[in-house]
Structure formats: structure tokens, C-alpha cells
Design a protein around this motif. Structure first.
Motif, PDB file in Angstrom:
ATOM      1  N   ARG B 120       0.845  -1.195   0.000  1.00 56.47           N
ATOM      2  CA  ARG B 120       0.000   0.000   0.000  1.00 56.47           C
ATOM      3  C   ARG B 120       0.886   1.253   0.000  1.00 56.47           C
ATOM      4  NH1 ARG B 120      -3.017   1.934   4.300  1.00 56.47           N
ATOM      5  NH2 ARG B 120      -2.134   0.365   5.658  1.00 56.47           N
ATOM      6  N   PHE B 121       1.929   1.182   0.819  1.00 60.00           N
ATOM      7  CA  PHE B 121       2.857   2.302   0.896  1.00 60.00           C
ATOM      8  C   PHE B 121       3.471   2.586  -0.467  1.00 60.00           C
ATOM      9  CE2 PHE B 121       6.967   4.203   1.816  1.00 60.00           C
ATOM     10  CZ  PHE B 121       6.620   5.185   2.718  1.00 60.00           C
ATOM     11  N   PHE B 122       3.907   1.506  -1.136  1.00 63.43           N
ATOM     12  CA  PHE B 122       4.558   1.700  -2.430  1.00 63.43           C
ATOM     13  C   PHE B 122       3.555   1.848  -3.565  1.00 63.43           C
ATOM     14  CE2 PHE B 122       8.341   0.296  -0.210  1.00 63.43           C
ATOM     15  CZ  PHE B 122       9.211   1.268  -0.662  1.00 63.43           C
ATOM     16  N   SER B 123       2.264   1.916  -3.242  1.00 59.64           N
ATOM     17  CA  SER B 123       1.294   2.340  -4.243  1.00 59.64           C
ATOM     18  C   SER B 123       1.045   3.839  -4.124  1.00 59.64           C
ATOM     19  CB  SER B 123      -0.027   1.604  -4.073  1.00 59.64           C
ATOM     20  OG  SER B 123       0.185   0.233  -4.118  1.00 59.64           O
ATOM     21  N   TRP B 124       0.852   4.285  -2.869  1.00 59.91           N
ATOM     22  CA  TRP B 124       0.517   5.706  -2.678  1.00 59.91           C
ATOM     23  C   TRP B 124       1.726   6.590  -2.982  1.00 59.91           C
ATOM     24  CZ3 TRP B 124      -3.830   4.261  -3.287  1.00 59.91           C
ATOM     25  CH2 TRP B 124      -4.650   3.607  -2.383  1.00 59.91           C
ATOM     26  N   LEU B 125       2.911   6.130  -2.622  1.00 57.98           N
ATOM     27  CA  LEU B 125       4.074   7.007  -2.755  1.00 57.98           C
ATOM     28  C   LEU B 125       4.355   7.353  -4.219  1.00 57.98           C
ATOM     29  CD1 LEU B 125       5.603   8.254  -0.467  1.00 57.98           C
ATOM     30  CD2 LEU B 125       7.401   6.579  -0.734  1.00 57.98           C
ATOM     31  N   PRO B 126       4.383   6.378  -5.164  1.00 57.33           N
ATOM     32  CA  PRO B 126       4.555   6.777  -6.569  1.00 57.33           C
ATOM     33  C   PRO B 126       3.380   7.600  -7.087  1.00 57.33           C
ATOM     34  CG  PRO B 126       4.779   4.399  -6.335  1.00 57.33           C
ATOM     35  CD  PRO B 126       4.402   4.919  -5.016  1.00 57.33           C
ATOM     36  N   LEU B 127       2.176   7.312  -6.584  1.00 62.17           N
ATOM     37  CA  LEU B 127       1.031   8.122  -7.008  1.00 62.17           C
ATOM     38  C   LEU B 127       1.254   9.576  -6.608  1.00 62.17           C
ATOM     39  CD1 LEU B 127      -1.800   8.145  -8.246  1.00 62.17           C
ATOM     40  CD2 LEU B 127      -2.704   7.911  -5.953  1.00 62.17           C
ATOM     41  N   PHE B 128       1.763   9.749  -5.389  1.00 63.87           N
ATOM     42  CA  PHE B 128       2.064  11.108  -4.956  1.00 63.87           C
ATOM     43  C   PHE B 128       3.054  11.767  -5.909  1.00 63.87           C
ATOM     44  CE2 PHE B 128       5.365  13.640  -3.071  1.00 63.87           C
ATOM     45  CZ  PHE B 128       4.653  14.762  -2.746  1.00 63.87           C
ATOM     46  N   VAL B 129       4.123  11.041  -6.244  1.00 68.43           N
ATOM     47  CA  VAL B 129       5.141  11.621  -7.125  1.00 68.43           C
ATOM     48  C   VAL B 129       4.522  12.008  -8.462  1.00 68.43           C
ATOM     49  CG1 VAL B 129       7.338  11.247  -8.256  1.00 68.43           C
ATOM     50  CG2 VAL B 129       6.946  10.301  -6.006  1.00 68.43           C
ATOM     51  N   PHE B 130       3.623  11.144  -8.959  1.00 67.05           N
ATOM     52  CA  PHE B 130       2.944  11.468 -10.222  1.00 67.05           C
ATOM     53  C   PHE B 130       2.205  12.796 -10.114  1.00 67.05           C
ATOM     54  CE2 PHE B 130      -1.278  11.302 -12.247  1.00 67.05           C
ATOM     55  CZ  PHE B 130      -0.872  11.475 -13.551  1.00 67.05           C
ATOM     56  N   PHE B 131       1.398  12.950  -9.061  1.00 62.02           N
ATOM     57  CA  PHE B 131       0.615  14.180  -8.941  1.00 62.02           C
ATOM     58  C   PHE B 131       1.527  15.393  -8.743  1.00 62.02           C
ATOM     59  CE2 PHE B 131      -3.174  11.555  -7.777  1.00 62.02           C
ATOM     60  CZ  PHE B 131      -3.939  12.005  -8.827  1.00 62.02           C
ATOM     61  N   MET B 132       2.602  15.170  -7.986  1.00 62.51           N
ATOM     62  CA  MET B 132       3.530  16.287  -7.764  1.00 62.51           C
ATOM     63  C   MET B 132       4.133  16.720  -9.099  1.00 62.51           C
ATOM     64  SD  MET B 132       4.679  18.089  -5.256  1.00 62.51           S
ATOM     65  CE  MET B 132       5.705  19.532  -5.494  1.00 62.51           C
ATOM     66  N   LEU B 133       4.455  15.742  -9.954  1.00 63.26           N
ATOM     67  CA  LEU B 133       5.036  16.091 -11.253  1.00 63.26           C
ATOM     68  C   LEU B 133       4.005  16.784 -12.133  1.00 63.26           C
ATOM     69  CD1 LEU B 133       7.180  12.922 -11.764  1.00 63.26           C
ATOM     70  CD2 LEU B 133       8.006  15.242 -11.554  1.00 63.26           C
ATOM     71  N   LEU B 153      -4.539  14.597  -1.681  1.00 60.33           N
ATOM     72  CA  LEU B 153      -5.141  13.282  -1.438  1.00 60.33           C
ATOM     73  C   LEU B 153      -4.090  12.287  -0.961  1.00 60.33           C
ATOM     74  CD1 LEU B 153      -7.434  11.148  -1.809  1.00 60.33           C
ATOM     75  CD2 LEU B 153      -6.512  10.815  -4.085  1.00 60.33           C
ATOM     76  N   CYS B 154      -2.951  12.248  -1.676  1.00 58.15           N
ATOM     77  CA  CYS B 154      -1.912  11.287  -1.293  1.00 58.15           C
ATOM     78  C   CYS B 154      -1.366  11.618   0.088  1.00 58.15           C
ATOM     79  CB  CYS B 154      -0.792  11.303  -2.317  1.00 58.15           C
ATOM     80  SG  CYS B 154      -1.328  10.691  -3.892  1.00 58.15           S
ATOM     81  N   SER B 155      -1.238  12.911   0.365  1.00 56.51           N
ATOM     82  CA  SER B 155      -0.783  13.307   1.689  1.00 56.51           C
ATOM     83  C   SER B 155      -1.740  12.755   2.742  1.00 56.51           C
ATOM     84  CB  SER B 155      -0.716  14.828   1.747  1.00 56.51           C
ATOM     85  OG  SER B 155      -0.732  15.281   3.057  1.00 56.51           O
ATOM     86  N   SER B 252       7.031  11.795   5.791  1.00 58.50           N
ATOM     87  CA  SER B 252       7.336  13.123   6.310  1.00 58.50           C
ATOM     88  C   SER B 252       8.472  13.739   5.531  1.00 58.50           C
ATOM     89  CB  SER B 252       7.726  13.029   7.783  1.00 58.50           C
ATOM     90  OG  SER B 252       6.772  12.264   8.478  1.00 58.50           O
ATOM     91  N   ALA B 253       9.461  12.920   5.205  1.00 53.93           N
ATOM     92  CA  ALA B 253      10.622  13.442   4.499  1.00 53.93           C
ATOM     93  C   ALA B 253      10.243  13.883   3.098  1.00 53.93           C
ATOM     94  CB  ALA B 253      11.710  12.368   4.426  1.00 53.93           C
ATOM     95  N   LEU B 254       9.498  13.039   2.400  1.00 54.93           N
ATOM     96  CA  LEU B 254       9.216  13.334   0.984  1.00 54.93           C
ATOM     97  C   LEU B 254       8.133  14.383   0.842  1.00 54.93           C
ATOM     98  CD1 LEU B 254       9.602  12.772  -1.965  1.00 54.93           C
ATOM     99  CD2 LEU B 254       8.003  10.907  -1.809  1.00 54.93           C
ATOM    100  N   ILE B 255       6.992  14.127   1.499  1.00 58.75           N
ATOM    101  CA  ILE B 255       5.824  14.961   1.238  1.00 58.75           C
ATOM    102  C   ILE B 255       5.846  16.194   2.114  1.00 58.75           C
ATOM    103  CG2 ILE B 255       3.326  15.015   1.285  1.00 58.75           C
ATOM    104  CD1 ILE B 255       3.277  12.165   0.554  1.00 58.75           C
ATOM    105  N   HIS B 256       6.153  15.996   3.397  1.00 55.89           N
ATOM    106  CA  HIS B 256       5.981  17.093   4.339  1.00 55.89           C
ATOM    107  C   HIS B 256       7.284  17.806   4.636  1.00 55.89           C
ATOM    108  CE1 HIS B 256       2.624  14.173   5.037  1.00 55.89           C
ATOM    109  NE2 HIS B 256       2.088  15.229   4.479  1.00 55.89           N
TER     110      HIS B 256
END
Lengths: 166, 633, 104
Positions: B120-133, B153-155, B252-256
Motif C-alpha cells: 500500500r505504501f509503495f502504491s501511494w508514494l509513486p502516485l504522490f510523485v505522479f501528482f507532484m510532477l 489526497l496522497c498526503s 514526512s521526508a518526501l511529502i511534508h
């Protein structure tokens, strides 16, 4: 020669209308079914007279053949009910008989008022080719949809008459 | 680089993480399990390499390249494309986002190894990167908004990653609500932009900036900035970020810390052409940024949770970035954004390593003396800490200094921003030193935890080292010499900036802020290492101030009691209104239909013949009407 | 060449149509009602073909319509009989007046 076509027309029209009346008026249901077949046959003649040989052919095949037989099966399966007492509510029967001639007269009057009196033109070469072109080229998609409709009707009919456990 | 190559690369950059998300979310749980980490990291590596390729391919280019994928909405003149704007600003952000994300993905493979929600973690984290890009690459405000909401949403999903526990749930909800307020502002700003300029594409809007009235433009910018305060955790919407530390530390490191929270800074920098014309809007940005920087730094002084110190520090550093944008130095702000991404990601990952080593303990009062146990973590975090404390020649020094210096050179009273900025720098150094000392030095305060502490596996320490190199060198590589470094020349074509660079004055100002930093470090060392003055006694002496700080200036409590309370009252009132009026009306209507139905049902005789008769009557009526109309002609 | 006016065909068509309509109204046997519906469809077909010949386009659109009407008629009679049979099984009568479960 000019009187032959109208003569044929009158004979065929008489068969069609008489057959139709017999369907409605005959008390026995099997009589109704057979008169319906007769009326359909006359209709096929009218189509042929119009030069629509293909349609006439289909008329014989589908209506006179398939549908009449299907209806006879329906009669067989539901049993020939005896003519019962008339218990319609709201003067249904009287209203029905009263309305129909009225309407018929109205439509015929309208038709002649709108002067559809020009003669029907018959084209040489029959209608199979233009009809085939139309159905399989211009109307190919509706044709396919119609096949889906038939499939749905087939499945629906089976589902309706299927008993619960067999 | 020809257009086709650019197009392919610009498509790969966001799509690689999206593909990783799709694969992991559908097959992760049952089939891939621990492969999901590898897949996500590989996708991020591809994405990062593609971003680097874009950088190298567009180095000489000065105009923005527009990569249009397809038309999303086309209604009359309202046309929105899904297209990317590849210019210096978005390329810089792409690089920061993809490379930092890649390192954090690698790190997470170790950190999350034993978690049952690994896939689950490694599903949301790349999704976050996609939206950030999507957010940083968008060429219009609406597509940017899509990314903006997506990262929100990913946050939310990742803060509430451990949703079985109540605290992450509450934190996730809080983050979402606070962000909703900001998003509302952003949305209103975007709508106003469309109504004013008739377009949402950056290039159209910025080209037509002159046609807007000044007041309207100010309103637009303030609404946009409200959005930025939500996403980037500024006053008044910053309180969600410290709570967001309930999520896993890599999050926290990546998103926040490194990426999502900088979206507001990026958006403001992107909208500089609007802000520059919008009268007092920039001043508002500068004031809010400075106030947030001070406030958060003071709160960070007294926090005991290692991640919360970092969180308040992030809020404070984001305040610096807004100060940079506000005083008209967006390049400095972007520079600080990039360096901050390195050292703050490093500090978070380092504290994650400490927490990992101590089996989940985050309270610094239970740490101490961990230096020999965690040597790599210690040395890398020391570099990160010194970079945060802006000690030359580490990364933070160059970028932060440039921001405060820009304020000073602006003159006209802006010197106050400089003074506050430098003071906050000393506070920053103080809390950084305090954190490092409490964690790694002195005597272990919890024997049991200390005995069981162990250095993290290679997969976690390697990213730490990579980030430490970045934190140490990024400032020099990107920003030397001051105001004329690579980053300035690279971003130069996008922003106006002062021509003359006064190196003698820069040297003086830099010395002052370096001394302030060292002073802060030294004071913290005296307080916590030598206990002169003893921290407990200081707390007792300044008891009111200490209480104020521990309670975070009572702002959270104020929101809870007053704002949330007011809303609760409002909700209660609307509920009562709903019951009495809306439901009442609907009930009356329903009763009316019931009576009508009871009487009308007599028409349904159930006899087919009657229905057929009705049809024929209708036919008769239509025929009669037609005949009448035809004959009347 | 035929010398029958178009109006005659239309007159036969409408006569048959209203005979069918009358049958639907006055007969109570569900199977007979189905037959009457077939008569009405046939009447419509006749009108379509007649008009189609009169217009004499390259594409005989009226005749194409008739083809589709055949399809509809076949589907209608199949489903209609299935309904009659299902109803008959439920309550052994084909008198439509006696099937009024849906009375309001």
C-alpha cells in the motif's frame, strides 16, 4: 389491359380485409388464427402487386409461415377457451366498435384530401438488389442492432416461460 | 534536443511513477508484495533519469517548451489542455522531485520492510510523485490544480497510513481540512483568473497581466496565496503539518519536507508575473513568510518529539522561502527550496533511522548518547543539521543568506525582514544543535533502548549518504558565486533581478548571519552540553514564555475552541434548519403525493382493454388535430 | 405499368389497421389480441411499401423499414406469447379481463 391490375387489386384487398374481419369476428380462436394466415397471404399478393417481390417473399416466409404457426402453438398451449359471457367494464366493446369506423372514415378522407391519387410506378428489375444494397450497406448498423434485438427477445422468451427448477 | 525526444521524455517523467502505482495497487497485495518497493524505485529511477535528460537537452534553450498531450476540455473559448510547460522552473522542480523521491523510495524499502502495508505504501508514494510532477509540469492553472488536489489526497492517505491508530486518523483529517481551506482559496483564485483573462494557461495569463485592474489582481494573488498557505503550511493554516508527522517517516521526508509543502512556494514563484503587478500582495507574502519563520522556530525550541522539531523547522524554512518570493527574489526562494529539499529530507530520513533503531521511539527525552551506535546516521545528520543551521559552506547557508540579503538590499524598511531573518537563523541553529545533542550526545537516558539500538541497513544508509553529499555541496555547486551561480544563470531568463551585485556588502551580511548561526550553535551547546545555563532553570525563570511556546502560542487551542467551536454551532444550527424547514417541506410534499396517489390509483383498473382504449382515444385526438390543422391551411 | 392509385393501397392499409385496432379493443382472448396487433403491423407495412414505391428512390427506404418491422413483429410475437404462457401458467386463463392483478 388497364382493368386487370385494378381487378387483381380489388380481389386481393377483399381477401385482406375479409381475413382481418374474420380474425376479429370469428368466435373460435382457431378460426381467427387461420383467417389471419389468409389475410397475410393476401397482403403478400398486394406487396407483389406493388412490385416489392422480396417483401412479398418475406411476408409469406415470416408471417404466413412462422408467425401463424407460432400463434397456433400459442393457441394449442393455452387451450381453446369457450366463448364466455361479456363482462367488459366501461362500455368497452361499444366504445371500441363506435370509434373504429369513425377513425377509418377520417383517415380515408384525409388520404384522398391529400391527393395520393397518383399511380404507383413499378420499376423493372425487381427490388431485391436495391433492397440488399440498402440493408447491408446504408443500414448495416441498424441491421446488426436488429439482430441483437432478436437475440434479446429470444432470451427473454425463454426466461419468461422457463419453469423454476428445470 | 528535438521536439519528439523532449515529448517522449516529458511523458515518461510523470508516467513512470503512475505506471508503478497502477501495477502496485492492482497486483501488490496478492502477487508482488515486497517486489512493489523495487518496482516503485525502478520507476522513480527512470523518471529521474528522464528529468535529467530534459535538463541536459534544454540547457541552451531560453524559451519554454510546451508539450501538449491532448485537449482536455474544449467548450467554446474555454480550452484546457493536458500539456506540460518545460522551462527552467519546472525542470528544476522536476529534478528535485524525482531525485529526492528516488532516494526516499530506496530508503523506504528498508524502513517499511516489516510493515504489513508495504504494498500500500509503495502504491501511494509513486502516485504522490505522479501528482507532484503534474503540479510542477502543468502549463495551466487547472492542470496544476489537479496535481495540487492529487498531492493533497496522497498526503491524506499517507498521513493516515497507520489508520488502525486514532492519532494518524485525526492528523490525516486535520491535514485534509486545513488544506481544503487553502484549496478553496486557490480555486477562487483560478476562477477569478479565468473570468479576468479568459484563459488559464500561464503564458496567456502572464501575457495579458496588464488588462486586469490592480484591485482585482491583488484579490487574485491573495486568494492564490491563501492556497499556498494551506499547502505550504504558513500562518494561519500551518497547524496541520506538525500533526502530519504521525505518518511514516519517509512520508514526512518526501511529502511534508522536501516536495509537497514546497508546492505553494513553487506556485507563488510561478505566478510572479501576477504578484509583481499586484500591489501589496507581495508584501503580504513577505510578512506572512517572516512571521511563520519566527513563530515556528520558537515553537521548535521546546519540542521534545524529534520529528516535530523537524516539522516546525520545515514550517519555518518554508516561511523563509515565502520571504524570498515576497521580497522579489524568487530565484533565491527556489534555490532555498532545492537545498532545503536535500538537507531536510536528509534530517527526516536520519531521524527515521534513529526511530527505526530505537524501535519506534520518537521522544528525544528517551534518547542520548547514540553517536557510537549509529555512526553513519550521526555523521550524515550532523551535515544536514549544520546545513539547516546555515553554517558555511554547507548548502543552507548560501540559499538562506541570499533570501535575507535580498530583503536587506531592497531597502525601504525591508531591512527589518533581514533582521528578523537573521535572528531566526540563530534560533534555527539553536534548536538544531539541541536536537542533535539530545539525540546523539551525553549519557543515554534510556538504557534499555540504548542497548538494543543498531545501525540501519545499507539500503537506508546509502540514501542518507547521497543526501548528505547533496546537503554539503548543493549550495556551492548551484549557488557559487553568490547571486551569479549556476542556478541564477539557469533561472535568470525567467525572473527579473538586480543587475549589480555588491560583493563587499554581501560579504559583510554573510559574516553577520554566519556569526548568528555559530552563536546559536554555541549557546545550545553551552545549555545542553555544559548545562550553563541549566535548561530546566531557564524554563522556570521564563515560565510564562516557556508555557506559551510549549502550547504552540495557543494557536492550535484557539482553532479548536473558537474556530472549530463556531463551526460546530453553525453545523448544529443548519441541522436544526434542515429538520424544520427542508425536511418539513419534503415531508409535506410527500404527504400531498400520497393523498393524490391514493385517489388517482382508481384509474388503474387493471384491465388491459381499458388501457388500449385510452391509446386509441389518444390516436384519435392526434389524428383529428392533424386533420384540423391541415384543412385550416 | 400499374394503374392502381396509391390512395387505394392506403385505404386498404387503414381499413386493416382499424380492423386490428377494433380487435384489440373488443376481443378478450390474449392470443387473439396478439393476432390483431400483427394485423395492425401488416397494415403499416403495406402503407410503407406503397409510399416507398411511389417515391421510388434509389434506396427503397420504406421497404427497409418493412424488413425491420418484420424483425420487430417476430420479436413481439415471441415475447408476447411467452408472456401469455407465463400468465396462463400463473392463472389458467387467457381472458385479459380476468388478469387484473395490477389493479390500483
Amino acid at each position: 389491359m388497364d382493368f386487370i391490375a385494378p381487378l387483381i387489386f380489388v380481389i386481393l384487398a377483399a381477401i385482406v380485409v375479409a381475413g382481418g374481419l374474420a380474425v376479429v369476428l370469428l368466435p373460435r380462436i382457431t378460426g381467427s388464427a387461420l383467417s389471419m394466415g389468409l389475410s397475410f397471404l393476401g397482403m403478400a399478393g398486394l406487396f407483389a402487386l406493388l412490385g416489392a417481390e422480396t417483401i412479398a417473399f418475406f411476408q409469406v416466409l415470416i408471417y404466413v409461415g412462422a408467425i401463424t404457426v407460432l400463434i397456433l402453438y400459442g393457441v394449442m398451449l393455452t387451450g381453446v377457451a369457450p366463448a364466455g359471457a361479456d363482462r367488459r367494464l366501461f362500455f368497452q366493446k361499444q366504445a371500441g366498435w363506435a370509434l373504429v369506423p369513425l377513425k377509418f372514415v377520417g383517415v380515408v378522407a384525409t388520404v384522398f384530401a391529400l391527393s395520393f391519387q397518383s399511380n404507383v410506378v413499378q420499376q423493372p428489375g425487381g427490388d431485391l438488389e436495391p433492397l440488399a444494397n440498402a440493408v447491408f450497406r446504408d443500414y448495416a448498423f441498424p441491421f446488426e442492432v436488429a439482430s441483437v434485438l432478436l437475440l434479446a427477445a429470444m432470451i427473454g422468451a425463454i426466461a419468461l416461460v422457463k419453469r423454476g427448477d428445470d | 534536443m528535438d521536439d519528439t525526444t523532449l515529448r517522449v521524455l516529458a511523458t515518461i517523467v510523470p508516467l513512470a511513477p503512475l505506471a508503478a502505482f497502477a501495477i502496485n495497487v492492482f497486483f501488490g497485495r496478492w502477487r508482488l508484495q515486497h517486489l512493489t518497493g523495487l518496482i516503485a524505485s525502478a520507476a522513480l529511477a527512470i523518471s529521474a533519469l528522464a528529468a535529467t535528460g530534459i535538463l541536459l537537452g534544454t540547457l541552451g534553450r531560453h524559451d519554454a517548451a510546451i508539450v501538449m498531450l491532448y485537449r482536455w476540455i474544449g467548450v467554446g473559448t474555454f480550452q484546457i489542455d493536458v500539456s506540460f510547460q518545460i522551462d527552467q522552473l519546472s525542470t528544476l522542480m522536476m529534478l528535485v522531485v524525482t531525485w529526492i523521491s528516488f532516494l526516499i523510495h530506496v530508503y523506504s524499502m528498508g524502513y517499511m520492510h516489516d510493515d504489513h502495508g508495504y504494498w500500500r505504501f509503495f502504491s501511494w508514494l509513486p502516485l504522490f510523485v505522479f501528482f507532484m510532477l503534474v503540479l510542477v509540469m502543468a502549463d495551466n492553472y487547472l492542470l496544476m490544480f489537479v496535481g495540487w488536489e492529487g498531492v493533497g489526497l496522497c498526503s491524506y492517505l499517507l498521513i493516515g497510513f497507520w489508520f488502525e491508530k486514532p492519532a494518524p486518523q485525526a492528523a490525516a483529517n486535520k491535514a485534509f481540512w486545513m488544506n481544503r481551506i487553502g484549496d478553496w482559496g486557490f480555486m477562487v483564485g483560478v476562477i477569478l483568473i479565468f473570468l479576468t483573462f479568459g484563459s488559464l494557461a500561464f503564458r496567456d495569463v502572464f501575457a495579458k497581466v496588464g488588462i486586469a485592474q490592480s484591485e482585482l489582481l491583488t484579490a487574485i494573488c491573495l486568494f492564490l496565496f491563501l492556497g499556498a498557505t494551506g499547502k505550504s503550511a504558513q500562518i494561519p493554516l500551518y497547524t496541520w503539518l506538525p500533526d502530519a508527522m504521525e505518518g511514516p517517516t519517509p512520508v514526512s521526508a518526501l511529502i511534508h519536507a522536501a516536495t509537497m509543502v514546497t508546492a505553494g512556494v513553487y506556485m507563488t514563484a510561478r505566478s510572479t508575473p501576477l504578484f509583481a503587478e499586484a500591489g501589496p500582495a507581495l508584501l503580504v507574502v513577505a510578512v506572512i513568510g517572516t512571521a511563520t519563520a519566527v513563530l515556528a522556530a520558537t515553537i521548535a525550541l521546546v519540542q521534545t518529539d524529534i520529528k516535530r522539531v523537524m516539522a516546525y523547522s520545515t514550517v519555518s524554512q518554508l516561511g523563509y522561502m515565502f520571504l524570498g518570493v515576497g521580497v522579489g527574489a524568487p530565484i533565491a526562494a527556489m534555490f532555498h527550496l532545492a537545498t532545503h529539499a536535500f538537507f531536510k529530507a536528509l534530517l527526516f530520513l536520519g531521524s527515521g533511522s534513529v526511530i527505526h533503531a530505537l524501535g519506534g521511539q520518537q521522544d528525544m527525552r528517551h534518547m542520548g548518547g547514540l553517536k557510537p551506535k549509529l555512526p553513519i546516521t550521526y555523521w550524515t545528520m550532523l551535515i544536514g543539521g549544520l546545513a539547516l543551521a546555515a553554517i558555511p559552506p554547507l548548502a543552507g547557508f548560501w540559499s538562506k543568506d541570499e533570501i535575507v540579503n535580498s530583503a536587506f538590499f531592497r531597502g525601504q524598511g525591508y531591512e527589518w525582514f533581514w533582521a528578523i531573518g537573521v535572528t531566526t537563523g540563530a534560533l534555527t541553529a539553536f534548536y538544531t544543535m539541541r536536537m542533535l545533542w539530545l539525540t546523539f550526545h551525553g549519557a543515554p537516558r534510556d538504557r534499555h533502548l540504548y542497548e538494543h539500538a543498531h545501525e540501519s541497513p545499507r539500503v537506508m544508509t546509502t540514501p542518507l549518504i547521497a543526501l548528505a553529499v547533496g546537503a554539503a555541496l548543493a549550495g556551492l555547486v548551484l549557488g557559487w558565486p553568490p547571486d551569479a551561480g549556476w542556478v541564477h544563470q539557469y533561472l535568470g531568463p525567467l525572473f527579473e533581478r538586480a543587475e549589480a551585485i555588491d560583493y563587499s556588502r554581501i560579504a559583510v551580511l554573510a559574516t553577520i548571519s554566519a556569526v548568528a548561526g555559530v552563536l546559536g550553535l554555541g549557546l545550545a551547546w553551552l545549555t545542553y552540553a555544559r548545562r550553563r545555563p541549566d535548561p530546566e532553570r531557564v524554563a522556570r525563570t521564563f515560565a510564562p514564555l516557556y508555557t506559551l511556546l510549549v502550547n504552540k502560542w495557543y494557536l492550535d487551542a484557539f482553532y479548536d475552541h473558537n474556530v472549530a467551536g463556531a463551526f460546530r454551532w453553525l453545523f448544529g444550527a443548519s441541522w436544526a434548519f434542515d429538520l424544520a424547514f427542508i425536511d418539513g417541506f419534503v415531508n409535506k410534499l410527500a404527504a400531498g403525493f400520497q393523498i393524490g396517489g391514493r385517489n388517482l390509483r382508481r384509474l388503474q383498473t387493471g384491465i388491459v382493454g381499458n388501457y388500449a382504449l385510452t391509446i386509441v382515444l389518444g390516436l384519435l385526438f392526434v389524428g383529428a388535430a392533424y386533420a384540423y390543422l391541415r384543412l385550416r391551411q | 405499368m400499374l394503374s392502381v392509385p396509391l390512395g387505394w393501397f392506403i385505404a386498404v392499409s387503414s381499413a386493416l389497421f382499424f380492423i386490428g385496432a377494433a380487435g384489440v379493443l373488443v376481443r378478450r382472448n390474449a392470443v387473439v389480441i396478439l393476432m390483431c396487433v400483427e394485423l395492425m403491423l401488416n397494415a403499416a407495412n403495406l402503407a410503407l411499401v406503397a409510399f416507398s414505391r411511389r417515391l421510388s428512390d434509389a434506396t427503397p427506404r420504406g421497404s427497409v423499414f418493412v424488413i425491420f418491422t418484420f424483425v420487430i413483429a417476430a420479436a413481439e410475437v415471441a415475447v408476447g406469447l411467452a408472456i401469455v404462457l407465463a400468465a396462463y401458467r400463473n392463472q389458467p386463463t387467457v381472458e385479459v379481463d380476468e388478469i387484473h392483478e395490477l389493479k390500483g
